[in-house]
Write an enzyme that holds these catalytic residues in place. Structure first.
Site, short mmCIF file in Angstrom:
data_model
loop_
_atom_site.label_atom_id
_atom_site.label_comp_id
_atom_site.label_asym_id
_atom_site.label_seq_id
_atom_site.Cartn_x
_atom_site.Cartn_y
_atom_site.Cartn_z
N CYS A 74 -28.76 50.32 -18.55
CA CYS A 74 -29.57 51.76 -18.01
C CYS A 74 -28.60 52.20 -17.74
O CYS A 74 -28.14 53.32 -18.39
CB CYS A 74 -30.76 51.04 -16.85
SG CYS A 74 -29.53 50.09 -15.29
N SER A 75 -29.04 52.97 -15.69
CA SER A 75 -28.01 54.05 -15.17
C SER A 75 -27.20 54.16 -14.54
O SER A 75 -27.21 55.00 -13.51
CB SER A 75 -28.52 55.55 -15.72
OG SER A 75 -29.95 55.22 -15.09
N CYS A 76 -27.12 52.87 -13.86
CA CYS A 76 -26.76 53.06 -12.48
C CYS A 76 -25.27 53.38 -12.48
O CYS A 76 -24.05 53.53 -13.01
CB CYS A 76 -26.18 51.30 -12.45
SG CYS A 76 -27.52 50.13 -12.64
N CYS A 133 -22.61 52.24 -17.62
CA CYS A 133 -23.67 51.07 -17.51
C CYS A 133 -25.04 50.78 -18.24
O CYS A 133 -25.83 51.74 -18.94
CB CYS A 133 -24.87 51.78 -16.54
SG CYS A 133 -26.41 50.29 -16.06
#
Lengths: 219, 210
Positions: free
Chosen positions: B113-115, B110
């Site tokens: 962000c941090s999906c 991702c």
């Protein structure tokens, strides 16, 4: 927004350094921040797009030098203030000084916990048929909104192929500003590495992104 | 003065305390305003610390290795297949499983962000959320794999899935050689978290015995 969070393709951040046997949380407070963020989302206070936008909007220097969960705390705090759930003097005092905005779904209680452990559904009724078809060549628009978007910079202006059509989903670009769900068709688009990074790139690599219809145009 | 000395040595601890105090302050406000119950926050943390982790994904992968019908269903609609499997906690919508083959390797990132597929893998590790991985995975995936000690030949296509919406991707790693007689439980032991992100391979039985 063209923020430092949009990192795809940047150089200079060094090697990936996995930590063996990493704990779920490195400090106790990290879990509290995660839980508060999840709870304030589940009770109807803040949606996920607002949360992402709030973290992206942190000053670049803070975003890059703070730990992940510190950014979450700063983003959550700012968002709660922006949306009038909490005020700055309360953050300073560490106590509630007056009632805040009411919540759509009321207090987040123990009974609500199981519900947040399963992801929500972002599918919505399609307002119109999908414009693009599987296998169609599409160009990612060369757009630079100052507000939240999920179109990464590294694909803008580049041509790819529609690989999957996921249906119609909540559009982050409007949802992040509290301007509504504004459902849009969502596609997976694949880009050849050379299209993204030039003729010297590794031709055996493809990069796939999920792109909402307003991000795309016909070639 | 012993007291001052303690303070200097305790620098890191003071930093932590500052974060603890700030977090506690915000939590106090949210509880006093009736937005959240403290016990509900405790329960979320406990679930991530004890119930939700890569074991979930590993069970799904092991099942796909031994049951071709389940594998087809998983690749067709992962959320539905996993929920009808019933051996792991229910998953929400928008999960997609992508299969590694001798000629194709998938990696998930991702960049924005941090999906990450929390329900299958738990919370993401620090490196997944940090700038080096997020910046390089889409431009130099072979270099990133090398950081993980993996070298893939140039006859193998690499597909990097950048999770830019609410779709979550789970890599179905290749079943390791020498596992013909393994039970589903034994196979699940071979499935590492990184193999389901695409930054690792499933272990062979001899690797787990080491």
């Amino acid at each position: 927004m063209n923020g430092v969070h949009d990192m795809g393709g940047m150089d200079g951040f060094g090697k990936v350094e996995p930590q063996p046997n990493e704990p779920v949380f490195h400090e106790k407070w990290e879990g509290r921040v995660l839980a508060m963020t999840r709870a304030m989302s589940a009770n109807g206070g803040l949606n996920i797009d607002m949360q992402r936008f709030s973290r992206e909007s942190l000053p670049a220097k803070i975003y890059l030098t703070s730990s992940y969960y510190k950014n979450w705390l700063l983003g959550l705090q700012q968002l709660l203030v922006d949306r009038a759930f909490v005020s700055a003097d309360e953050v300073e005092a560490g106590h509630a000084l007056r009632p805040g905005n009411p919540l759509k779904h009321g207090t987040f209680t123990l009974q609500d916990v199981n519900r947040v452990m399963t992801r929500g559904n972002f599918d919505r009724q399609a307002p119109a048929p999908a414009v693009f078809k599987l296998g169609e060549r599409v160009r990612a628009k060369n757009i630079h909104p100052q507000t939240h978007t999920r179109l990464p910079r590294y694909v803008r202006g580049r041509v790819g192929v529609v690989e999957l059509i996921h249906g119609c989903q909540v559009f982050p670009d409007t949802s992040a500003n509290g301007q509504g769900e504004n459902p849009q068709w969502l596609y997976t688009v694949s880009f050849g590495s050379c299209e993204l990074w030039g003729p010297d790139a590794d031709p055996t690599v493809k990069v796939l992104i999920d792109a909402f219809e307003p991000y795309l145009e016909r070639t | 003065m012993a007291h001052d000395h303690d303070h200097r040595d305790d620098h890191d601890h003071s930093e932590l305390s500052e974060m603890q105090l700030r977090v506690r302050a915000l939590e106090t406000i949210l509880i006093e305003k009736g937005y959240v119950e403290q016990a509900a926050l405790d329960a979320i943390i406990e679930a991530y610390e004890t119930k939700i982790g890569p074991r979930n994904g590993a069970r799904v992968v092991a099942k796909a290795w031994i049951d071709p019908t389940f594998k087809r269903a998983l690749l067709d609609d992962a959320s539905e297949a996993i929920n009808s499997f019933g051996q792991v906690s229910p998953v929400g919508s928008h999960l997609v499983a992508v299969e590694n083959t001798p000629s194709l390797h998938n990696i998930v990132v991702c960049t924005l962000c941090s999906c990450y597929p929390w329900e299958m893998l738990g919370l993401p590790p620090v490196w997944y959320k940090a700038a080096p991985y997020r910046s390089r995975a889409v431009k130099d995936p072979r270099g990133v794999l090398a950081d993980f000690g993996i070298k893939l030949g140039h006859d193998i296509e690499i597909r990097v899935w950048d999770s830019t919406a609410e779709t979550r991707y789970l890599v179905l790693p290749m079943r390791p050689p020498g596992t013909e007689g393994c039970t589903e439980d034994q196979l699940a032991e071979l499935v590492t978290r990184d193999s389901m992100i695409g930054t690792g391979l499933a272990r062979t039985p001899s690797e787990t015995n080491r």
